[in-house]
Design a protein around this motif. Structure first.
Motif, PDB file in Angstrom:
ATOM      1  N   SER A 428      16.989 -19.529   9.081  1.00  0.00           N
ATOM      2  CA  SER A 428      17.166 -18.133   9.482  1.00  0.00           C
ATOM      3  C   SER A 428      18.395 -17.482   8.868  1.00  0.00           C
ATOM      4  O   SER A 428      18.338 -16.355   8.379  1.00  0.00           O
ATOM      5  N   GLN A 432      18.285 -14.340   6.437  1.00  0.00           N
ATOM      6  CA  GLN A 432      18.938 -13.115   6.891  1.00  0.00           C
ATOM      7  C   GLN A 432      19.909 -12.589   5.829  1.00  0.00           C
ATOM      8  O   GLN A 432      20.022 -11.371   5.633  1.00  0.00           O
ATOM      9  N   PRO A 496       9.537 -16.980  16.636  1.00  0.00           N
ATOM     10  CA  PRO A 496       9.796 -16.129  17.806  1.00  0.00           C
ATOM     11  C   PRO A 496      11.155 -16.385  18.442  1.00  0.00           C
ATOM     12  O   PRO A 496      11.670 -15.522  19.165  1.00  0.00           O
ATOM     13  N   ASN A 500      17.188 -13.157  14.661  1.00  0.00           N
ATOM     14  CA  ASN A 500      17.053 -12.093  13.661  1.00  0.00           C
ATOM     15  C   ASN A 500      15.588 -11.753  13.391  1.00  0.00           C
ATOM     16  O   ASN A 500      15.265 -11.186  12.353  1.00  0.00           O
ATOM     17  N   LYS A 501      14.692 -12.094  14.332  1.00  0.00           N
ATOM     18  CA  LYS A 501      13.257 -12.001  14.051  1.00  0.00           C
ATOM     19  C   LYS A 501      12.785 -10.596  13.698  1.00  0.00           C
ATOM     20  O   LYS A 501      11.865 -10.431  12.892  1.00  0.00           O
ATOM     21  N   GLU A 502      13.407  -9.561  14.270  1.00  0.00           N
ATOM     22  CA  GLU A 502      12.964  -8.205  13.970  1.00  0.00           C
ATOM     23  C   GLU A 502      13.234  -7.862  12.509  1.00  0.00           C
ATOM     24  O   GLU A 502      12.353  -7.354  11.795  1.00  0.00           O
ATOM     25  N   GLN A 503      14.442  -8.135  12.050  1.00  0.00           N
ATOM     26  CA  GLN A 503      14.785  -7.856  10.646  1.00  0.00           C
ATOM     27  C   GLN A 503      14.011  -8.756   9.699  1.00  0.00           C
ATOM     28  O   GLN A 503      13.558  -8.315   8.639  1.00  0.00           O
ATOM     29  N   SER A 505      11.090 -10.102  10.188  1.00  0.00           N
ATOM     30  CA  SER A 505       9.694  -9.670  10.154  1.00  0.00           C
ATOM     31  C   SER A 505       9.513  -8.494   9.202  1.00  0.00           C
ATOM     32  O   SER A 505       8.552  -8.452   8.416  1.00  0.00           O
ATOM     33  N   LYS A 506      10.427  -7.537   9.246  1.00  0.00           N
ATOM     34  CA  LYS A 506      10.348  -6.393   8.333  1.00  0.00           C
ATOM     35  C   LYS A 506      10.507  -6.853   6.883  1.00  0.00           C
ATOM     36  O   LYS A 506       9.853  -6.328   5.979  1.00  0.00           O
ATOM     37  N   THR A 546       2.289  -6.935  11.170  1.00  0.00           N
ATOM     38  CA  THR A 546       3.061  -6.909  12.412  1.00  0.00           C
ATOM     39  C   THR A 546       4.049  -8.070  12.382  1.00  0.00           C
ATOM     40  O   THR A 546       4.088  -8.847  11.425  1.00  0.00           O
ATOM     41  N   LYS A 547       4.812  -8.209  13.455  1.00  0.00           N
ATOM     42  CA  LYS A 547       5.734  -9.343  13.561  1.00  0.00           C
ATOM     43  C   LYS A 547       4.996 -10.667  13.645  1.00  0.00           C
ATOM     44  O   LYS A 547       5.596 -11.732  13.481  1.00  0.00           O
ATOM     45  N   TYR A 548       3.695 -10.603  13.896  1.00  0.00           N
ATOM     46  CA  TYR A 548       2.885 -11.819  13.979  1.00  0.00           C
ATOM     47  C   TYR A 548       2.277 -12.204  12.633  1.00  0.00           C
ATOM     48  O   TYR A 548       1.545 -13.181  12.546  1.00  0.00           O
TER      49      TYR A 548
END
Length: 576
Positions: A428, A432, A496, A500-503, A505-506, A546-548
């Motif tokens: 991660s 990141q 999950p 930093n999963k949101e960034q 994922s994008k 999506t994030k998935y």
């Protein structure tokens, strides 16, 4: 939203105008992604998919999907929502979902036969359903639609949908959808069977006005959807059948075409056969893990009777019966241990092998002198070394006097995913750091995807995949089976538990849209071919990111192309 090739504003305007004019386009991209040329191609392609080297998994049917496979949008609606709009009590007034679906009075196909009276115990007074939930804003769903229905009652509309009173008449409402504020369209049954004669509202259909003639002529499928899946030789219906966690067991309870929606129980066999026939594409069916022998036998009989006799059929027992996220794996362990003993930790593998063999025997018998049309598939977990021995050899079943499970099968299937380990929690912090480095970070990510060597947990690069392809090709050869990929493509999903999963994922969505993904896909497919793989089934056709995960080769059925989709098309053209 899509911004796939970093087009400037003027080019976006050009694309939009071309879309409005009905001109279908694709983008051709050089290997390094530096040059993007527009070229027209005819909507009615003449090339056959018979020699195509690739197949495609069809994404699941849902109201929020951008696949839009059917002319009748009602077939993708979610299950009924029990709504309270009229009881003048504090605990009920204007409650969107009273969560009383178990109290609905439904006929055998799911149509609402009656609504509660104000004095009745249920809180709900009306039922509703929605369309186009969470659809990206630039998806062209706005316009005029027809709501056709049988029976008596009152339908109301809301959110993005508004009824045109002047054009509507009993049995035929005309609505306009304006998606400028929200994409969600609401249809609500405010009253049904008012005279209590049994003539309740049913057979409700939602059709774009411009598709009315097609619908009247018996067409079922969105022409844009047919065009996007046209290049592919084989269509895997795993998600259309809702194979994972499937409750289907008895043939009499299977989904039928008259069903209100296909989003709750899966797409009927008749519809899958119709699509295969229309596209001249081989179907790939997944038998539910609880299916009785009678279910499997009747399924095979119907396919033999209705499918184009020139088409072969792939048939597989369930899906990934080693994945503990799925109910079928737990069921297989229970059944296997009940048969062979609680101490048998590998019983789920062996039971899956046994049922695959039994399924194949039933199909081959039903097809008789056409048995060579049936391609029986037995699968394994790609990176779980040794799992294939339990499945293929199935020693517990052999000890009962039977032959090994692979004998009689036709194809040995693995997954063909690559991720470079980018989604692993241990990686991660490095990933990141790439997120914040712009193009340099993107380049490093693709270097990892292709060759590996840049992350602490270094695995599942394209180089790693090629080694696994070679290993499984040897296994397939030794067993006399052809090697196929039941699923494959990129597998970029943030953990999950990653803070930093949101960034991340994008970032993964950005990688999927980057022109370098074209190169990665071509390398994946060339490695597959070089290793001796045959049919490769991409996962999947169409789906918004999506994030998935970003599983779709295209983000929408109305997207002209993408790096992934273009790579699939080019590989097909160059590798018949």
């Amino acid at each position: 939203m899509f911004n796939l090739f970093r087009f400037n504003f003027n080019k976006n305007i050009l694309l939009f105008l071309m879309f409005l004019l009905g001109i279908s386009i694709v983008f051709s991209t050089t290997i390094d992604g530096s040059q993007n040329n527009l070229q027209e191609f005819a909507i009615s392609q003449t090339l056959s998919n018979t020699q195509s080297s690739l197949g495609i998994n069809l994404g699941g049917v849902a109201s929020y999907s951008t696949q839009f496979p059917f002319i009748d949008h009602f077939k993708t609606s979610p299950p009924w929502i029990t709504t309270c709009q009229s009881k003048n009590t504090s605990d009920c007034h204007k409650v969107w979902d009273t969560e009383e679906s178990d109290l609905l009075d439904l006929d055998e196909q799911g149509w609402v036969k009656s609504l509660p009276k104000p004095e009745d115990p249920p809180r709900y007074t009306q039922v509703s359903t929605i369309f186009f939930a969470d659809i990206p804003k630039n998806t062209p769903i706005a316009g005029q639609y027809l709501i056709l229905y049988d029976g008596e009652g009152t339908l109301e509309y809301g959110l993005s949908a508004k009824k045109d009173l002047a054009l509507s008449k009993p049995g035929r409402d005309v609505i306009n959808i304006d998606s400028s504020n929200t994409s969600i369209a609401l249809i609500l049954i405010a009253e049904t069977d008012p005279n209590q004669t049994g003539n309740y509202l049913r057979n409700i259909r939602m059709i774009r006005a411009e598709d009315e003639t097609r619908y009247q002529n018996g067409e079922q499928f969105n022409p844009a959807f047919l065009e996007k899946i046209k290049p592919f030789k084989t269509l895997r219906f795993m998600d259309w059948m809702q194979t994972n966690h499937s409750p289907q067991k008895e043939w009499k309870n299977r989904p039928v075409p008259e069903r209100v929606t296909y989003s709750d129980v899966g797409v009927p066999l008749e519809v899958m056969i119709a699509l295969s026939n229309q596209q001249k594409a081989e179907p790939w069916f997944n038998m539910p893990h609880q299916a009785t022998d009678e279910y499997i036998r009747n399924f095979a009989q119907k396919v033999k009777a209705e499918l184009n006799p020139n088409l072969n059929i792939y048939v597989e027992f369930s899906n990934e019966v080693w994945n503990w996220n799925f109910k079928q794996t737990h069921y297989a362990l229970e059944q296997g241990q009940a048969r062979w003993g609680k101490d048998k930790g590998d019983a789920f593998f062996q039971w899956y092998g046994m049922r695959s063999a039994q399924m194949c025997e039933i199909w081959k018998k039903e097809f008789g002198n056409q048995a060579n049309r049936v391609i029986c598939v037995i699968s394994t977990q790609t990176y779980y070394k040794g799992a294939e021995s339990h499945i293929l050899e199935c020693s517990y079943w052999v000890a009962e006097g039977n032959k090994p499970c692979y004998q009689g099968m036709d194809a040995y299937a693995i997954a063909g995913y690559f991720s470079g380990g980018l989604g692993e929690l241990e990686n991660s912090s490095v990933v990141q750091s790439w997120v914040n480095q712009g193009d340099q970070g993107i380049n490093q990510a693709f270097e990892q995807l292709k060759k590996g060597g840049l992350l602490p947990k270094d695995w599942n690069s394209l180089v790693d995949n090629y080694k696994m392809f070679l290993r499984h090709a040897e296994i397939a050869k030794a067993k006399g089976l052809k090697l196929v990929a039941y699923e494959g493509g990129q597998h970029l999903v943030a953990n999950p538990k990653d803070p930093n999963k949101e960034q991340v994922s994008k970032f993964f969505i950005q990688l999927n849209r980057d022109p370098q993904m074209y190169d990665a896909y071509l390398q994946l497919l060339q490695d597959w071919k070089q290793a001796g793989g045959t049919l490769f089934m991409h996962f999947s056709d169409i789906g918004k990111p999506t994030k998935y995960g970003s599983w779709g080769a295209l983000e929408s059925v109305y997207q002209p192309t993408s790096p992934k989709y273009q790579a699939l098309e080019d590989f097909i053209d160059n590798n018949p």
